[in-house]
Write an enzyme that holds these catalytic residues in place. Structure first.
Site, PDB file in Angstrom:
ATOM      1  N   GLU A   1       1.610   5.031  12.549  1.00 17.16           N
ATOM      2  CA  GLU A   1       0.252   4.626  12.923  1.00 17.16           C
ATOM      3  C   GLU A   1       0.149   3.119  13.151  1.00 17.16           C
ATOM      4  O   GLU A   1      -0.542   2.668  14.073  1.00 17.16           O
ATOM      5  CB  GLU A   1      -0.721   5.050  11.818  1.00 17.16           C
ATOM      6  N   ASP A   2       0.856   2.335  12.338  1.00 17.65           N
ATOM      7  CA  ASP A   2       0.616   0.891  12.319  1.00 17.65           C
ATOM      8  C   ASP A   2       1.809   0.022  12.709  1.00 17.65           C
ATOM      9  O   ASP A   2       1.717  -1.203  12.660  1.00 17.65           O
ATOM     10  CB  ASP A   2       0.137   0.466  10.920  1.00 17.65           C
TER      11      ASP A   2
ATOM     12  N   HIS B   1       0.829  -1.219   0.000  1.00 13.61           N
ATOM     13  CA  HIS B   1       0.000   0.000   0.000  1.00 13.61           C
ATOM     14  C   HIS B   1       0.859   1.264   0.000  1.00 13.61           C
ATOM     15  O   HIS B   1       0.699   2.114  -0.900  1.00 13.61           O
ATOM     16  CB  HIS B   1      -0.963  -0.026   1.191  1.00 13.61           C
TER      17      HIS B   1
ATOM     18  N   ASP C   1      -3.247   8.360  -0.473  1.00 15.89           N
ATOM     19  CA  ASP C   1      -3.480   7.256   0.466  1.00 15.89           C
ATOM     20  C   ASP C   1      -4.942   6.819   0.428  1.00 15.89           C
ATOM     21  O   ASP C   1      -5.268   5.637   0.329  1.00 15.89           O
ATOM     22  CB  ASP C   1      -3.081   7.723   1.871  1.00 15.89           C
TER      23      ASP C   1
END
Length: 693
Positions: free
Chosen positions: A76-77, A48, A139
């Protein structure tokens, strides 16, 4: 998915000076950090950010933006932090990643307050560097392309709704129409699946039954232009399914009645040829009245430039035609991103003045609901064009009024507005403006924004500024009441109250300044006793019993041990005839005998009650209408102080240019005491009307 060397080669094609080693390091970093994470499609998660970076290379953005795209989900992840990003890739990339991360958090929140706070932070980050928005739009676009892999329908719809409400309008406002159209199409498919399927099916039927018709019309347009000596490109396309559905919904029309489903583009070499082409088409084909827009002479706020017209083909078929230069066509699809240069450093330029309005809204909005409302107003609405008498152009939403125009020119001008001339004629401030109107604002030095303006202004900037001004005015008036009450408290103190005592009181009460103290007193957030104790600790120990807050009332006729409450609907005071209503398992509610609540027919035990010997500290409620001029609130407070009545609560109920009505809760001795206060209020020149509620 783009391979590492392919991504680097793409960047080097348009930026030979890009740091190849840094790009490679960012690619490897995101692969390592995301590790074995998977997307809903089953693909590795790092595919991604790599695809988002690829979208950024299509726009030929600088290497910092490409690296930001690669890293935008790591904070964030994964376990990566902003500090890690700064250490490895520098402060500029860290700042961009942080800005993108803040908007990402909105997607995970349903609570308005937290969502608004993240939107606030994102808008501020975006105002400093628009690359934050460009990465976030790419995104979201890639996430929408893979949305069908998510198994839960409600989650797909939530993401689609966010896209339609936030991201597609933002893409439109920076001129990224290709992103906007694709986002809307993909979101439309999820939000209105039946309508989407129906329109797509009807377009396919139309395509098969009119094979070659679009090409035939385009050829006829090009032939007419060529005969006039114009070298142009012409092609046609069907309109966007979401655009067709929106038009059907707005006009309440079935598909068969939408006559301008096809749109055609004419590309010329220069601006002069655009206007020549317009003249040729209007001569060769009848134009549809009211469908002409010139965005070349007056570009949209996002920089979009083109001429739009609609003509009848073959006397019955409507065809929209967009005429622009080849250079305009290149920039229109991707707006600001299309003419971005990495040498610019990401600063906001004149084409995004609307963004400055958003930042002003952020600063003036009082609560999350206001911020979200005003932000949507600022980014969603269609535009009109109006001019100042000197010819300065201002773009406003449809339905905007003279007050909206004044605030668009300058916030201070909006605040001082008292009247307006539209095209040379005096018109009401609530008059909606039309395209091309010339607006002259008449201002007054002592003028102030009026609360009733909120009933007709439509821009987020105007609404935020008006609400802020009204709030500040209300706070000032409450502080004025508080100051009068404070002076009365100071007279009761055993010593003279100076600045030192006030400063110490502010510290004890945890208040920032003297103004906040007066507001707290005026709004009855602080009792007299609390203020006295803060000024001089221990000063209330010897107060007479009746001056101490919470002095109990006594009621006759109650069973021993049974509690009671004074009803909020009628605020009975000693001297009123009273009755009790007993609800099972609750305390007895004491009402005045003429309370309207007693007439509702409720089947409840009534108890005959009367006031006991202790009858201090009852609360009466008054509605006081004051003249809207300086000092009237202080005069009202003076009446209360002279009568020895403590203000428990004060609330502004209504306000206009001449009067304002306040609801006041007063601690009084009895009915006679309350009646004397009402009489005293009616006798003062500050009060237009005073009634017990």
């Amino acid at each position: 998915m783009l391979r590492q060397y392919e991504l680097v080669e793409r960047v080097k094609e348009y930026d030979p000076n890009a740091d190849e080693a840094l790009l490679n390091r960012a690619y490897v970093y995101t692969v390592q950090k995301h590790g074995s994470q998977k997307r809903a499609s089953g693909d590795p998660y790092f595919s991604h950010p790599v695809e988002v970076a690829g979208l950024m290379t299509d726009l030929k953005l600088d290497q910092q933006t490409i690296i930001t795209a690669l890293l935008h989900d790591t904070v964030e992840d994964t376990l990566a932090t902003i500090e890690d990003i700064e250490l490895n890739f520098g402060p500029e990339v860290a700042r961009l990643v942080d800005g993108v991360t803040k908007l990402s958090k909105i997607e995970q929140l349903t609570d308005d307050e937290r969502a608004a706070e993240n939107l606030r932070k994102f808008l501020l980050a975006m105002s400093e560097d628009l690359r934050v928005l460009l990465v976030k739009l790419a995104d979201r676009l890639h996430n929408m392309r893979t949305l069908h892999h998510i198994s839960k329908p409600e989650k797909r719809r939530r993401i689609a709704r966010e896209t339609m409400d936030i991201y597609a309008p933002l893409a439109e406002r920076v001129g990224m129409y290709e992103y906007m159209r694709e986002m809307q199409l993909l979101a439309f498919e999820q939000l209105e699946p039946e309508a989407y399927a129906t329109i797509v099916s009807r377009l396919e039927q139309l395509r098969s039954s009119d094979a070659g018709q679009v090409d035939r019309i385009a050829l006829d347009f090009k032939q007419a232009l060529s005969e006039a000596g114009l070298e142009v490109e012409v092609w046609g396309r069907e309109k966007h399914p979401y655009s067709i559905w929106k038009k059907m919904a707005e006009r309440h029309l079935p598909f068969e009645h939408i006559s301008d489903i096809m749109a055609f583009r004419v590309l010329t070499d220069n601006v002069d040829d655009c206007y020549r082409a317009l003249g040729v088409l209007h001569q060769a084909f009848q134009m549809v009245p009211g469908r002409f827009k010139d965005y070349i002479s007056t570009p949209k706020t996002n920089g979009y430039r083109s001429i739009h017209t609609t003509v009848f083909y073959d006397k019955s078929m409507r065809c929209e035609v967009q005429i622009r230069t080849r250079e305009m066509h290149r920039t229109n699809g991707f707006g600001l991103a299309a003419h971005w240069a990495y040498k610019q450093g990401g600063k906001v330029d004149g084409q995004v003045g609307w963004l400055r309005d958003l930042i002003e809204i952020v600063e003036q909005s009082h609560d999350p609901e206001e911020l979200l409302e005003h932000t949507k107003l600022a980014i969603y609405q269609d535009r009109i064009f109006a001019f100042t008498p000197k010819g300065a152009l201002h773009q406003l939403p449809k339905g905007a009024t003279a007050v909206d125009f004044a605030y668009a020119v300058h916030t201070d001008l909006g605040a001082q507005t008292v009247g307006a001339k539209i095209n040379g004629r005096h018109m009401p401030l609530r008059t909606p403006l039309g395209n091309g109107d010339v607006v002259e604002i008449i201002k007054g030095k002592s003028a102030q924004p009026q609360l009733h303006w909120l009933g007709f202004v439509v821009t987020g900037k105007a609404r935020a500024a008006i609400r802020r001004s009204v709030r500040l005015r209300e706070r000032a008036e409450i502080a004025e009441v508080g100051r009068a009450l404070f002076d009365d408290i100071a007279k009761e103190m055993p010593t003279k109250i100076g600045k030192k005592a006030i400063a110490q009181a502010l510290e004890r009460l945890d208040l920032p300044n003297e103004e906040a103290l007066m507001e707290a007193i005026g709004s009855a957030k602080l009792s007299d006793r609390a203020v006295m104790e803060a000024l001089v600790p221990g000063s209330t120990a010897d107060l007479p019993e009746e001056m101490k807050p919470g002095h109990a009332l006594s009621i006759k006729g109650l069973t021993p041990g049974v509690g009671f409450t004074l009803a909020e609907c009628c605020h009975p005071v000693p001297g009123d005839r009273i009755v009790g209503l007993r609800h099972a398992g609750e305390s007895v509610a004491v009402h005045a005998i003429d309370c309207l609540q007693l007439a509702n027919g409720e089947d409840i035990d009534w108890i005959d009650l009367s006031w006991g010997e202790r009858s201090q500290g009852a609360v009466g409620r008054l509605s006081v209408t004051l003249y809207n001029r300086p000092g009237t609130l202080a005069e009202m407070a003076g009446v209360f102080a002279k009568a020895g009545a403590n203000v428990i609560n004060l609330e502004l109920a209504e306000r206009d240019e001449l009067f304002h009505t306040d609801i006041v809760d007063l601690e009084v001795q009895d009915l006679a005491h309350l009646t004397r206060i009402v009489s005293a209020l009616r006798a003062t020149d500050a009060v237009a009307q005073a009634e017990r509620v």
